[in-house]
Design an enzyme around this catalytic site. Structure first.
Site: not given
Length: 256
Positions: A70, A74, A143, A146
């Site tokens: 994650e 991001d 989450d 990502e």
């Protein structure tokens, strides 16, 4: 609140119910979502869809859940969305692009996309956490979107990851509507407070100065009885937008 995110054709309006499909069905569904085979890279995608509650059984370490992916996803998603809107809006300035990117990659937006892709059906959670609604949590959905982006990036490279993200955004995002809201800080501040279950913003005029034809208004905006921004303008509307802009930036750093 997120009308600019388009519902997929044929999606039911009923609340979706999480499912725990068999292993083959899980990966078939994921490959349908992605549009390519993951047979040779199944381990990394398993990790991308493994919730931290799974470590309760001592079968996996924390780093074997989606949390590290994650983190990477991001950053990759930020770059891809930046490139996407940079190319899509060739005449827009940096301020516009920054605000648009923030709106597109915020947690609620990514959670909505993950929900539309039905990623909750392929999420692996620990046995003691099942039945608690973790699969439908906005933070978890955001989450895993990502982490899935990171898994694609690590196994297929940037170009394939860009194609996936682009296809998802073009399918579910109404860019005309979202761009119309980018410069409306009162609207952005309202959405931010609603998304975080905060009291609605309250605006009050602090002062009016000058003759009737050339007045200057000073306005403050508060949330939960705390002032977060003040603004001056030749109309109340202009002053409110300036105050809302300052308040939005402060609150977005805390909650966005």
């Amino acid at each position: 609140m997120y009308r600019w995110l388009k519902r997929a054709l044929g999606t039911s309006t009923d609340q979706p119910q999480p499912a725990q499909p068999d292993s083959s069905g899980k990966w078939n569904h994921l490959e349908t979502i992605l549009g390519f085979s993951i047979q040779d890279d199944q381990i990394i995608f398993e990790r991308a869809l493994r919730h931290r509650s799974i470590i309760d059984g001592d079968q996996y370490e924390k780093h074997e859940t989606y949390e590290r992916l994650e983190f990477l996803g991001d950053a990759v998603l930020d770059l891809i969305v930046t490139e996407l809107i940079f190319n899509h809006y060739p005449t827009k300035n940096e301020g516009f692009l920054t605000k648009l990117r923030a709106k597109l990659v915020r947690g609620d937006s990514l959670a909505y996309l993950a929900k539309e892709l039905e990623l909750y059906t392929v999420l692996e959670i620990g046995s003691r956490a099942q039945g608690q609604g973790i699969e439908m949590s906005k933070s978890v959905l955001s989450d895993i979107f990502e982490s899935l982006v990171a898994a694609i990036y690590l196994t297929k490279g940037y170009e394939k990851t860009y194609e996936f993200v682009q296809s998802v955004f073009l399918e579910y995002v109404d860019f005309d509507e979202v761009t119309a809201k980018v410069d409306n800080y009162k609207s952005l501040l309202l959405e931010l407070t609603q998304a975080n279950k905060l009291p609605l913003p309250e605006y009050r005029v602090l002062s009016e100065q000058g003759p009737g034809h050339d007045k200057i208004f000073e306005v403050a905006v508060s949330v939960n009885d705390i002032d977060y921004g003040e603004g001056e303008g030749k109309s109340k509307k202009e002053a409110e937008q300036i105050a809302a802009k300052k308040a939005y930036r402060k609150l977005n750093r805390k909650y966005g």
